[in-house]
Design a protein around this motif. Structure first.
Motif, PDB file in Angstrom:
ATOM      1  N   TRP A   1      -5.700   2.604   1.419  1.00  0.00           N
ATOM      2  CA  TRP A   1      -5.824   1.329   0.717  1.00  0.00           C
ATOM      3  C   TRP A   1      -7.126   0.613   1.081  1.00  0.00           C
ATOM      4  N   ASN A   2      -7.438   0.580   2.371  1.00  0.00           N
ATOM      5  CA  ASN A   2      -8.651  -0.103   2.814  1.00  0.00           C
ATOM      6  C   ASN A   2      -9.912   0.588   2.324  1.00  0.00           C
ATOM      7  N   LEU A   3      -9.891   1.916   2.244  1.00  0.00           N
ATOM      8  CA  LEU A   3     -11.033   2.642   1.703  1.00  0.00           C
ATOM      9  C   LEU A   3     -11.248   2.275   0.237  1.00  0.00           C
ATOM     10  N   ALA A   4     -10.177   2.124  -0.517  1.00  0.00           N
ATOM     11  CA  ALA A   4     -10.310   1.718  -1.919  1.00  0.00           C
ATOM     12  C   ALA A   4     -10.936   0.330  -2.028  1.00  0.00           C
ATOM     13  N   LEU A   5     -10.479  -0.605  -1.188  1.00  0.00           N
ATOM     14  CA  LEU A   5     -11.070  -1.944  -1.189  1.00  0.00           C
ATOM     15  C   LEU A   5     -12.558  -1.881  -0.858  1.00  0.00           C
ATOM     16  N   HIS A   6     -12.910  -1.096   0.161  1.00  0.00           N
ATOM     17  CA  HIS A   6     -14.310  -0.977   0.569  1.00  0.00           C
ATOM     18  C   HIS A   6     -15.162  -0.394  -0.566  1.00  0.00           C
ATOM     19  N   GLN A   7     -14.673   0.642  -1.219  1.00  0.00           N
ATOM     20  CA  GLN A   7     -15.433   1.266  -2.307  1.00  0.00           C
ATOM     21  C   GLN A   7     -15.687   0.278  -3.443  1.00  0.00           C
ATOM     22  N   ILE A   8     -14.661  -0.466  -3.822  1.00  0.00           N
ATOM     23  CA  ILE A   8     -14.805  -1.408  -4.934  1.00  0.00           C
ATOM     24  C   ILE A   8     -15.788  -2.524  -4.570  1.00  0.00           C
ATOM     25  N   ALA A   9     -15.736  -2.988  -3.308  1.00  0.00           N
ATOM     26  CA  ALA A   9     -16.686  -4.016  -2.871  1.00  0.00           C
ATOM     27  C   ALA A   9     -18.115  -3.503  -2.912  1.00  0.00           C
ATOM     28  N   GLU A  10     -18.319  -2.211  -2.584  1.00  0.00           N
ATOM     29  CA  GLU A  10     -19.656  -1.631  -2.639  1.00  0.00           C
ATOM     30  C   GLU A  10     -20.157  -1.510  -4.069  1.00  0.00           C
ATOM     31  N   GLU A  11     -19.248  -1.351  -5.017  1.00  0.00           N
ATOM     32  CA  GLU A  11     -19.624  -1.106  -6.405  1.00  0.00           C
ATOM     33  C   GLU A  11     -19.844  -2.379  -7.217  1.00  0.00           C
ATOM     34  N   ARG A  12     -19.286  -3.495  -6.754  1.00  0.00           N
ATOM     35  CA  ARG A  12     -19.307  -4.714  -7.557  1.00  0.00           C
ATOM     36  C   ARG A  12     -19.914  -5.859  -6.753  1.00  0.00           C
ATOM     37  N   ASP A  13     -20.674  -6.727  -7.431  1.00  0.00           N
ATOM     38  CA  ASP A  13     -21.243  -7.883  -6.737  1.00  0.00           C
ATOM     39  C   ASP A  13     -20.345  -9.109  -6.840  1.00  0.00           C
TER      40      ASP A  13
ATOM     41  N   ARG B   1      -7.106   7.416  -5.710  1.00  0.00           N
ATOM     42  CA  ARG B   1      -7.222   6.971  -7.102  1.00  0.00           C
ATOM     43  C   ARG B   1      -6.109   5.981  -7.443  1.00  0.00           C
ATOM     44  N   CYS B   2      -4.897   6.253  -6.966  1.00  0.00           N
ATOM     45  CA  CYS B   2      -3.781   5.328  -7.194  1.00  0.00           C
ATOM     46  C   CYS B   2      -4.083   3.962  -6.596  1.00  0.00           C
ATOM     47  N   ALA B   3      -4.618   3.947  -5.364  1.00  0.00           N
ATOM     48  CA  ALA B   3      -4.934   2.681  -4.704  1.00  0.00           C
ATOM     49  C   ALA B   3      -6.016   1.917  -5.482  1.00  0.00           C
ATOM     50  N   ARG B   4      -7.039   2.637  -5.929  1.00  0.00           N
ATOM     51  CA  ARG B   4      -8.095   1.988  -6.704  1.00  0.00           C
ATOM     52  C   ARG B   4      -7.540   1.435  -8.011  1.00  0.00           C
ATOM     53  N   ASP B   5      -6.688   2.207  -8.692  1.00  0.00           N
ATOM     54  CA  ASP B   5      -6.122   1.742  -9.959  1.00  0.00           C
ATOM     55  C   ASP B   5      -5.269   0.491  -9.749  1.00  0.00           C
ATOM     56  N   ALA B   6      -4.504   0.475  -8.654  1.00  0.00           N
ATOM     57  CA  ALA B   6      -3.655  -0.685  -8.383  1.00  0.00           C
ATOM     58  C   ALA B   6      -4.497  -1.938  -8.145  1.00  0.00           C
ATOM     59  N   ILE B   7      -5.565  -1.781  -7.366  1.00  0.00           N
ATOM     60  CA  ILE B   7      -6.439  -2.924  -7.084  1.00  0.00           C
ATOM     61  C   ILE B   7      -7.145  -3.374  -8.365  1.00  0.00           C
ATOM     62  N   MET B   8      -7.685  -2.422  -9.112  1.00  0.00           N
ATOM     63  CA  MET B   8      -8.428  -2.763 -10.320  1.00  0.00           C
ATOM     64  C   MET B   8      -7.522  -3.344 -11.404  1.00  0.00           C
ATOM     65  N   HIS B   9      -6.220  -3.016 -11.376  1.00  0.00           N
ATOM     66  CA  HIS B   9      -5.291  -3.625 -12.335  1.00  0.00           C
ATOM     67  C   HIS B   9      -5.315  -5.142 -12.185  1.00  0.00           C
TER      68      HIS B   9
ATOM     69  N   SER C   1       0.813  -1.216   0.000  1.00  0.00           N
ATOM     70  CA  SER C   1       0.000   0.000   0.000  1.00  0.00           C
ATOM     71  C   SER C   1       0.844   1.262   0.000  1.00  0.00           C
ATOM     72  N   GLY C   2       2.133   1.114   0.308  1.00  0.00           N
ATOM     73  CA  GLY C   2       2.970   2.306   0.461  1.00  0.00           C
ATOM     74  C   GLY C   2       3.181   3.082  -0.817  1.00  0.00           C
ATOM     75  N   ARG C   3       3.131   2.396  -1.964  1.00  0.00           N
ATOM     76  CA  ARG C   3       3.408   3.081  -3.227  1.00  0.00           C
ATOM     77  C   ARG C   3       2.405   4.194  -3.497  1.00  0.00           C
ATOM     78  N   CYS C   4       1.152   3.990  -3.054  1.00  0.00           N
ATOM     79  CA  CYS C   4       0.121   4.990  -3.331  1.00  0.00           C
ATOM     80  C   CYS C   4      -0.019   6.024  -2.218  1.00  0.00           C
ATOM     81  N   ASN C   5       0.591   5.770  -1.052  1.00  0.00           N
ATOM     82  CA  ASN C   5       0.527   6.704   0.076  1.00  0.00           C
ATOM     83  C   ASN C   5      -0.939   7.025   0.396  1.00  0.00           C
ATOM     84  N   VAL C   6      -1.382   8.288   0.197  1.00  0.00           N
ATOM     85  CA  VAL C   6      -2.768   8.653   0.491  1.00  0.00           C
ATOM     86  C   VAL C   6      -3.543   8.990  -0.787  1.00  0.00           C
ATOM     87  N   ASP C   7      -3.039   8.542  -1.918  1.00  0.00           N
ATOM     88  CA  ASP C   7      -3.697   8.796  -3.200  1.00  0.00           C
ATOM     89  C   ASP C   7      -4.748   7.708  -3.439  1.00  0.00           C
TER      90      ASP C   7
END
Length: 480
Positions: free
Chosen positions: A58-70, A21-29, A13-19
């Motif tokens: 990082w955890n917020l990005a995971l939570h958002q993606i889980a809310e958006e996808r079944d 969008r970066c965290a979401r892009d990394a997960i979605m990749h 998670s360190g690569r994205c720091n507090v970005d």
């Protein structure tokens, strides 16, 4: 692989720091690389307090993606780590025992999220009928036996008692509907109601754990002299509250059934407010109703009683509940002279009431009693589905002949992995109701009378991963 489990080290998670969008892009990749047609399970992370901001992003990005996808699931490991008392010097690394315990938690969580039944066999053989078609005659409700006061007293384990209802049912009655319950239970067990001469079937009407008071409605054939047998696996006191009798459909007192295409919620005290007695207007021209009741968010022991509205509440139960649980029951209830039915609430609790059908002399369907028979059991593949009924999954199986339009039986929720419920209906538009509700690990049963599809099939949806059982006790066909 249908399911993909991802478990990354916290440093990623360190690569994205507090970005974000970066965290979401990394997960979605990785999600995009895995591709469609998979369920992905991805736990959240913890980090050293100096890097908590990175973990939060990082955890917020995971939570958002889980809310958006079944097809994407995440697990709040940071919350579990704190609540479970895991010891870690840097809020990341655990002891050997800690890692083993975490792995056990993970196994439970991704199983609860991802496990699902598949069709591994065909439908079970149909239940054998007992007697001719019948109509319903409401009775009481009235208490027939309570072994705390009545002979034979407390019933030993692995024993059946004979219950005599001849004084309460019309001449010629061939079956009854009764709320059978156990109290002062000395161990986990179940109750089975059956016609004594036919022998005890591989079916159950109500399940309980040690010390619980628990019951459910059973529809059972009776002998010519008006008796049936009630078996208990564990030592307990047994109670029987009679609700209805079934008589030959040519009897002038016989009522016929009209199932609702979609069960209708009549009462929800979470919206209307709690009351000691809940009065409900019955549908016009109905002389009796089939309803499902649920007690929720209870603070103490108690029960619900469904009855035709009268000044005196009958000494019977329709649902028994304990502190902190959500539990359901059903009832066949006569409509009072003023066109209402009532629900008495012993102790403070929320209540829902769902209408599943009505009874009237000119109703469409008559009842064909059958020997209680197991038609669905996901534990062993009866009905074609195994190994576990998945969260939000709908399974379907034949439970009655093709000419039947409704079925009566017992639906059992067995050890759900999380709090949840089972919903049974006729495979059309899915209703917003519940038939059996329980907490994680519960074993709970409830009677169900509901419409079925044109080919005799029943659909059941699980709100939490569970084993599911359905025992048919009869079905409803057009009056010939």
């Amino acid at each position: 692989a249908p399911n993909v489990l991802v478990n990354l080290g916290a440093n990623d998670s360190g690569r994205c720091n507090v970005d974000l969008r970066c965290a979401r892009d990394a997960i979605m990749h990785l999600v995009d690389t895995i591709g469609p047609g998979h369920h992905i399970w991805w736990p959240q992370i913890t980090r050293h307090p100096s890097y908590q901001h990175q973990a939060d992003t990082w955890n917020l990005a995971l939570h958002q993606i889980a809310e958006e996808r079944d097809d994407f699931f995440t697990w709040n490991w940071p919350q579990v780590m704190v609540a479970g008392g895991f010891r870690s010097g840097d809020n990341t690394h655990l002891s050997g025992d800690g890692y083993r315990t975490r792995s056990q938690f993970m196994a439970h969580e991704f199983s609860a999220d991802l496990v699902a039944a598949t069709r591994t066999g065909g439908d079970a053989p149909l239940a054998s009928t007992t007697g001719t078609t019948t109509g319903l005659v409401p009775v009481g409700p009235i208490r027939v036996i309570d072994t705390r006061d009545d002979p034979p007293g407390t019933v030993p384990a692995d024993t059946a008692i004979e219950v005599d209802v001849s004084a309460y049912v019309p001449d010629g009655a061939t079956a009854v509907a009764a709320y059978v319950s156990a109290t002062n239970t000395t161990g986990p067990g179940f109750l089975t109601a059956y016609e004594c001469a036919s022998g005890r079937p591989e079916a159950s009407a109500a399940n309980h754990t040690t010390g619980q008071t628990r019951g459910a409605v059973a529809i059972t054939p009776i002998s010519d002299d008006g008796t049936f047998c009630l078996y208990t696996l564990a030592e307990a006191d047994l109670l029987v509250d009679l609700q209805a009798a079934f008589v030959p459909d040519h009897d002038e007192a016989a009522l016929r059934f009209d199932p609702l295409d979609t069960p209708e919620r009549l009462v929800d005290t979470r919206e209307s407010g709690r009351h000691r007695i809940i009065e409900i207007d019955a549908p016009e021209d109905a002389e009796a109703v089939a309803i499902s009741l649920t007690a929720a968010f209870t603070d103490t022991f108690g029960f619900l009683t469904a009855y035709p509205c009268t000044p005196d509440v009958p000494v019977v139960a329709t649902v028994n509940y304990q502190p902190g649980e959500v539990v359901s029951g059903t009832a066949f209830v006569p409509v009072g002279d003023d066109g209402t039915v009532c629900v008495y609430v012993l102790t403070d609790t929320d209540v829902t009431v769902d209408l599943t059908g009505t009874f009237a002399p000119d109703g469409e369907l008559v009842f064909q009693p059958a020997r209680p028979t197991r038609m669905i059991d996901t534990r062993v593949g009866i009905g074609g589905w195994t190994p576990v009924h998945g969260q939000f999954q709908t399974i379907e199986a034949r439970v009655a002949p093709a000419d039947a339009q409704a079925v009566s039986g017992t639906l059992t929720l067995v050890s759900p992995m999380r709090p949840g419920f089972l919903r049974a209906w006729g495979c059309g538009p899915e209703p917003d109701t519940a038939n059996v509700t329980g907490l994680a690990g519960d074993v709970l049963a409830n009677a169900v009378t509901t419409g079925i599809s044109d080919d005799g099939r029943l659909c059941i949806t699980a709100r939490a991963a569970t084993s599911t059982i359905f025992d048919t006790s009869g079905w409803w066909v057009p009056d010939a």
